[in-house]
Design a protein around this motif. Structure first.
Motif, short mmCIF file in Angstrom:
data_model
loop_
_atom_site.label_atom_id
_atom_site.label_comp_id
_atom_site.label_asym_id
_atom_site.label_seq_id
_atom_site.Cartn_x
_atom_site.Cartn_y
_atom_site.Cartn_z
N LEU A 2 -9.87 7.54 2.25
CA LEU A 2 -9.05 7.92 0.98
C LEU A 2 -9.70 7.61 -0.15
CD1 LEU A 2 -6.16 8.88 -0.09
CD2 LEU A 2 -5.31 6.56 0.18
N HIS A 3 -9.65 8.56 -1.32
CA HIS A 3 -10.51 8.29 -2.46
C HIS A 3 -9.39 7.88 -3.62
CE1 HIS A 3 -14.10 8.48 -4.95
NE2 HIS A 3 -13.59 9.02 -5.91
N LEU A 4 -9.38 6.79 -4.05
CA LEU A 4 -8.26 6.32 -5.04
C LEU A 4 -9.20 5.87 -6.27
CD1 LEU A 4 -5.35 4.59 -3.33
CD2 LEU A 4 -5.45 6.97 -4.45
N LEU A 5 -9.18 6.50 -7.48
CA LEU A 5 -9.64 5.84 -8.72
C LEU A 5 -11.02 5.59 -8.26
CD1 LEU A 5 -6.57 3.78 -9.78
CD2 LEU A 5 -7.16 6.03 -10.50
N GLY A 6 -11.83 6.08 -7.99
CA GLY A 6 -13.09 6.12 -7.62
C GLY A 6 -13.57 5.14 -6.60
N VAL A 7 -12.61 4.61 -5.65
CA VAL A 7 -13.14 3.77 -4.82
C VAL A 7 -12.80 4.38 -3.50
CG1 VAL A 7 -12.72 1.56 -3.79
CG2 VAL A 7 -12.77 1.82 -6.36
N ASN A 8 -13.45 4.41 -2.61
CA ASN A 8 -13.16 4.80 -1.28
C ASN A 8 -12.54 3.86 -0.49
OD1 ASN A 8 -14.30 7.53 -1.43
ND2 ASN A 8 -16.49 6.85 -1.23
N LYS A 36 5.69 -4.56 -3.58
CA LYS A 36 6.49 -3.81 -4.51
C LYS A 36 6.66 -2.49 -4.28
CE LYS A 36 5.57 -2.65 -9.19
NZ LYS A 36 4.54 -2.67 -10.29
N LEU A 37 5.66 -1.74 -3.45
CA LEU A 37 5.67 -0.51 -3.09
C LEU A 37 6.35 -0.14 -1.81
CD1 LEU A 37 2.12 0.57 -4.32
CD2 LEU A 37 4.15 0.72 -5.45
N ILE A 53 1.14 7.31 -1.73
CA ILE A 53 -0.35 7.38 -2.19
C ILE A 53 -0.05 7.73 -3.57
CG2 ILE A 53 -2.43 8.69 -2.15
CD1 ILE A 53 -2.25 9.08 0.82
N ASN A 54 0.61 8.56 -4.02
CA ASN A 54 1.16 8.75 -5.34
C ASN A 54 1.48 7.77 -6.13
OD1 ASN A 54 0.02 11.54 -5.04
ND2 ASN A 54 2.19 12.27 -4.70
N GLU A 55 2.44 6.98 -5.53
CA GLU A 55 3.01 5.82 -6.18
C GLU A 55 1.99 4.69 -6.33
OE1 GLU A 55 7.00 3.15 -5.26
OE2 GLU A 55 6.77 4.61 -3.82
N LEU A 56 1.20 4.44 -5.14
CA LEU A 56 -0.18 3.34 -5.35
C LEU A 56 -1.05 3.94 -6.29
CD1 LEU A 56 -1.25 1.04 -3.87
CD2 LEU A 56 -2.37 2.55 -2.46
N THR A 57 -1.38 5.21 -6.43
CA THR A 57 -2.30 5.66 -7.53
C THR A 57 -1.73 5.22 -8.79
OG1 THR A 57 -3.08 7.25 -6.04
CG2 THR A 57 -3.45 7.44 -8.32
N ASN A 58 -0.47 5.46 -9.11
CA ASN A 58 0.09 5.42 -10.34
C ASN A 58 0.12 3.77 -10.79
OD1 ASN A 58 0.49 7.86 -10.88
ND2 ASN A 58 2.57 7.94 -9.98
N THR A 59 0.68 2.86 -9.83
CA THR A 59 0.49 1.34 -10.08
C THR A 59 -0.79 0.81 -10.20
OG1 THR A 59 2.13 1.33 -8.36
CG2 THR A 59 1.14 -0.67 -8.89
N LEU A 60 -1.81 1.30 -9.46
CA LEU A 60 -3.09 1.01 -9.84
C LEU A 60 -3.87 1.50 -11.04
CD1 LEU A 60 -4.67 1.39 -6.52
CD2 LEU A 60 -4.23 -0.87 -7.40
#
Length: 141
Positions: A2-8, A36-37, A53-60
């Protein structure tokens, strides 16, 4: 992966462990994020649903992590160097900043403090040249 905000993030890791791949997120912060999530503590990354995943991305995205945090730390170190206080001088000489001994063990500080700023401008000779006594004597010589 999974690729989130530039980190694998590896698929087979537990989510709280995988979140620690981000610079600035340790174990306590990762556990708080999962609570929290409402992500179960033993779920793996590949088992996350799209809304999670979307909720985690928004929080990060709203947190100060990765390059933003690195830039903030670098700016704070440079601020201390520019105002010329004790902490800035210790950073410039790659010595421990928080009062540790230097007689025997300062190897880690010499490695780590020199990484944030370049080592120049704070040699003993330049400090002697800039002293008030030398400035006074320069007027008469």
């Amino acid at each position: 992966m999974l690729h989130l905000l530039g980190v694998n993030l590896p698929d087979r890791k537990i989510v709280s462990t995988a979140l620690q791949y981000f610079y600035g997120i340790g174990e306590p912060t990762a556990m708080k994020l999962c609570e929290k999530l409402s992500i179960p503590p033993r779920i793996k990354v590949h088992e996350l649903s799209e809304p999670q995943i979307n909720e985690l991305t928004n929080t990060l995205a709203n947190m100060t992590i990765e390059t933003d945090l690195k830039r903030q730390v670098r700016e704070q170190v440079m601020h201390h160097r520019n105002i010329g206080n004790y902490i800035g001088k210790r950073h410039a000489m790659s010595l421990p900043v928080r009062g540790q001994r230097t007689r025997n063990n300062a190897k880690n500080a010499k490695k780590l403090n020199g990484r944030w700023v370049q080592r120049r401008g704070y040699s003993m000779w330049t400090q002697l040249q800039q002293g008030p006594l030398n400035n006074f004597l320069d007027k008469f010589i």
